[in-house]
Design an enzyme around this catalytic site. Structure first.
Site, PDB file in Angstrom:
ATOM      1  N   TRP A  95       7.782  -0.277  -9.014  1.00 25.02           N
ATOM      2  CA  TRP A  95       7.734  -0.801  -7.643  1.00 25.02           C
ATOM      3  C   TRP A  95       7.547   0.358  -6.675  1.00 25.02           C
ATOM      4  O   TRP A  95       7.704   1.528  -7.054  1.00 25.02           O
ATOM      5  CB  TRP A  95       9.021  -1.570  -7.305  1.00 25.02           C
ATOM      6  CG  TRP A  95       8.810  -2.616  -6.246  1.00 25.02           C
ATOM      7  CD1 TRP A  95       9.223  -2.572  -4.943  1.00 25.02           C
ATOM      8  CD2 TRP A  95       8.107  -3.849  -6.400  1.00 25.02           C
ATOM      9  NE1 TRP A  95       8.824  -3.713  -4.271  1.00 25.02           N
ATOM     10  CE2 TRP A  95       8.133  -4.518  -5.148  1.00 25.02           C
ATOM     11  CE3 TRP A  95       7.455  -4.455  -7.463  1.00 25.02           C
ATOM     12  CZ2 TRP A  95       7.537  -5.749  -4.934  1.00 25.02           C
ATOM     13  CZ3 TRP A  95       6.849  -5.688  -7.256  1.00 25.02           C
ATOM     14  CH2 TRP A  95       6.901  -6.327  -6.009  1.00 25.02           C
ATOM     15  N   ASP A 135       6.087   2.094   2.985  1.00 26.15           N
ATOM     16  CA  ASP A 135       6.124   1.331   4.236  1.00 26.15           C
ATOM     17  C   ASP A 135       6.684  -0.062   4.003  1.00 26.15           C
ATOM     18  O   ASP A 135       6.957  -0.456   2.867  1.00 26.15           O
ATOM     19  CB  ASP A 135       4.722   1.264   4.846  1.00 26.15           C
ATOM     20  CG  ASP A 135       3.779   0.390   4.038  1.00 26.15           C
ATOM     21  OD1 ASP A 135       3.906   0.350   2.795  1.00 26.15           O
ATOM     22  OD2 ASP A 135       2.918  -0.275   4.637  1.00 26.15           O
ATOM     23  N   GLU A 163       5.207  -2.122   1.418  1.00 27.97           N
ATOM     24  CA  GLU A 163       5.452  -1.646   0.049  1.00 27.97           C
ATOM     25  C   GLU A 163       4.200  -1.114  -0.641  1.00 27.97           C
ATOM     26  O   GLU A 163       4.074  -1.185  -1.856  1.00 27.97           O
ATOM     27  CB  GLU A 163       6.066  -2.765  -0.800  1.00 27.97           C
ATOM     28  CG  GLU A 163       7.258  -3.436  -0.151  1.00 27.97           C
ATOM     29  CD  GLU A 163       7.961  -4.418  -1.060  1.00 27.97           C
ATOM     30  OE1 GLU A 163       9.116  -4.180  -1.422  1.00 27.97           O
ATOM     31  OE2 GLU A 163       7.322  -5.424  -1.423  1.00 27.97           O
ATOM     32  N   GLU A 164       3.284  -0.554   0.117  1.00 29.19           N
ATOM     33  CA  GLU A 164       2.000  -0.174  -0.464  1.00 29.19           C
ATOM     34  C   GLU A 164       1.676   1.316  -0.388  1.00 29.19           C
ATOM     35  O   GLU A 164       1.075   1.863  -1.314  1.00 29.19           O
ATOM     36  CB  GLU A 164       0.878  -0.963   0.225  1.00 29.19           C
ATOM     37  CG  GLU A 164       0.945  -2.448  -0.033  1.00 29.19           C
ATOM     38  CD  GLU A 164      -0.111  -3.227   0.732  1.00 29.19           C
ATOM     39  OE1 GLU A 164      -0.402  -4.360   0.338  1.00 29.19           O
ATOM     40  OE2 GLU A 164      -0.632  -2.706   1.735  1.00 29.19           O
ATOM     41  N   GLU A 224       3.941 -17.519   3.608  1.00 26.26           N
ATOM     42  CA  GLU A 224       3.755 -16.139   4.031  1.00 26.26           C
ATOM     43  C   GLU A 224       2.485 -15.990   4.861  1.00 26.26           C
ATOM     44  O   GLU A 224       2.481 -15.334   5.901  1.00 26.26           O
ATOM     45  CB  GLU A 224       3.669 -15.239   2.796  1.00 26.26           C
ATOM     46  CG  GLU A 224       3.488 -13.767   3.114  1.00 26.26           C
ATOM     47  CD  GLU A 224       3.374 -12.941   1.850  1.00 26.26           C
ATOM     48  OE1 GLU A 224       4.312 -12.163   1.581  1.00 26.26           O
ATOM     49  OE2 GLU A 224       2.363 -13.076   1.121  1.00 26.26           O
TER      50      GLU A 224
END
Length: 511
Positions: free
Chosen positions: A150, A206, A209-210, A438
């Site tokens: 992750w 960030d 999550e990238e 989302e």
């Protein structure tokens, strides 16, 4: 110079000020949508909180589940960030005589207890002993570690959780329950503040999550947490070792994201992107202080990119504009007209669609600005913010416009209409059952990706609350120490301890 501009603008207004968005949103229809959607959003959040939530089976009591979706994508986890952004929306519902006060109190108390446990769980990011484990972004809903690959660490979780707990802790203080705030809230907050003071200048993934580097959103919420954390510590008779020392340095670093002319570069390095990212609008929303000034520098909260500040308004324009020609659903939505907003233009996740929560954040920033202008009694149009206002009132010139003037009323009405437009976009693409996923499809507007996203529901509640004039308490931006002339990467080593939450029943003599 300003008086000359005022005279000129008054002449223009008297001959009907030209607007870029002449057709107002149907206020009646929008009000009906908000009235219908509010209980749906509220129930949507509660459904996703363990252990009693209808869609949170197997979740630990008080754990906020991101979404009941378990495939394509699997969001049946708890993210520290998402929970930290959701809990304040719940706390805002607390009243002294509300019918659901006991339910909300129970949820909040269970959340506090769950976070005391979550902080102690060793994970791939580390452990509590040196604080590194606090940077772990997500856990299984039964509060066990997630061990797969992750984007970690993510350093926005600890400050967001600290701020969420402080908001509830301040309510306890307001009701004379100081001992309860000190015994049950402070030990968890202390760990998170120590983490921020120690690791704030380390690289982070960030909030999407990238990409790894420095994140504007993360830096902004770190500064807020340390400022309000210092005040909360004092209120419960404790001290925050690093808060006073590190907060000004973080504020100094925050200025480095500004591109110098028009927008925030949200991630450094940009990793091949333009740098325009809705994370900057979310930062303005989640560091909003109703008592802060609109200045970009100086005292009174200046430099914190408050929603009404020239830099934040200019950035709002550039971020929103970056999506206008990108999505088919934005056809006909030219400058000055609300549009569907995504994360960033280069986004390809799940197809790269607009998000409900980012579109709502675009509205919320403007509602926040309206509140701040009304409180301060003036709207300042500067060279930096002029392009934002020009999209709404084409003939507007820089100047200082006091409340009560025709100019002030025209600007306020235009901004209010613009803000309502973003909520209207959400209304247009919300299904009949009121569920907020989302994202919604960039071509058709059909809901896509994770269903019933907790963060989407929370974003709806906070945006519409600001629309109604309900705002959070000040976090102390106006009293915060200013940034030094030269930034330093100094940090304060943290001291961490296992938090223990005791009984929530405190006798009067212990208050």
């Amino acid at each position: 110079m300003w008086s000359k501009h005022l005279i000129l603008l008054k002449v223009i207004l008297n001959t009907a000020l030209a607007t870029a968005n002449p057709e107002p949103v149907d206020a009646t229809t929008l009000a009906e949508f908000i009235e219908k959607e509010t209980p749906i959003a509220w129930k949507g959040i509660l459904n996703n909180i363990g252990a009693e939530g209808a869609l949170a089976h197997g979740a630990y009591p008080g754990i906020v589940v991101a979404s009941p979706s378990k495939s394509d994508p699997d969001y049946f986890y708890t993210w520290t960030r998402d929970a930290g952004l959701t809990i304040p929306a719940i706390t805002a519902h607390l009243t002294d005589d509300g019918d659901d006060t006991s339910t909300i109190e129970r949820v909040l108390q269970q959340f506090v207890t769950s976070q005391a446990t979550q902080q102690t769980v060793s994970n791939p990011s580390g452990a509590l002993a040196d604080g590194t484990g606090l940077g772990e972004p997500k856990f299984h809903v039964n509060i066990t570690e997630f061990t797969e690959a992750w984007g970690r660490p993510q350093r926005d979780g600890p400050p967001l959780r600290a701020s969420a707990l402080i908001a509830y802790g301040n309510r306890l203080l307001a009701h004379g329950k100081t001992a309860l705030a000190r015994s049950n809230i402070w030990p968890i907050v202390r760990n998170d503040l120590a983490y921020v003071a120690q690791y704030w200048n380390e690289t982070t993934f960030d909030l999407w999550e990238e990409v790894r580097g420095s994140s504007f959103f993360t830096t902004a919420v770190q500064h807020k947490a340390l400022v309000e954390g210092q005040a909360f510590a004092a209120a419960v008779g404790e001290t925050c070792a690093g808060c006073a020392v590190i907060a000004p340095q973080i504020l100094c670093h925050l200025q480095q994201y500004w591109d110098g002319t028009a927008a925030v570069i949200s991630n450094i390095p940009t990793s091949g992107r333009s740098g325009l990212d809705a994370n900057s609008i979310l930062a303005a929303v989640h560091t909003f202080d109703p008592e802060a000034s609109c200045n970009d520098d100086g005292d009174g909260g200046g430099g914190t990119f408050q929603p009404c500040s020239p830099r934040a308004l200019s950035n709002h324009k550039h971020v929103v504009d970056s999506f206008r020609s990108l999505y088919k659903v934005n056809e006909g939505r030219g400058a000055g007209t609300a549009a569907a907003v995504g994360r960033y233009a280069e986004d390809i996740y799940q197809g790269g669609h607009p998000w409900y929560l980012t579109t709502l954040a675009a509205a919320e920033q403007l509602y926040d600005a309206l509140y701040q202008w009304d409180r301060q009694g003036v709207i300042d149009v500067t060279a930096v913010s002029a392009p934002f206002f020009a999209d709404l009132l084409r003939d507007l010139v820089p100047g200082s416009y006091p409340r009560g003037s025709d100019e002030y009323a025209a600007i306020r009405d235009a901004v209010r209409r613009y803000a309502d437009g973003f909520v209207s976009v959400v209304q247009e693409y919300t299904p009949a059952d009121g569920g907020l996923a989302e994202q919604f499809d960039r071509n058709t507007g059909k809901p896509v990706s994770a269903v019933d996203l907790t963060w989407s529901f929370a974003a709806f509640l906070t945006a519409t609350a600001r629309r109604s004039g309900a705002v959070p308490a000040s976090w102390g931006a106006s009293a915060a120490a200013p940034a030094p002339a030269t930034c330093s990467a100094t940090s304060v080593p943290g001291q961490y301890a296992t938090p223990v939450v005791g009984s929530w029943r405190v006798h009067d003599e212990l208050r």
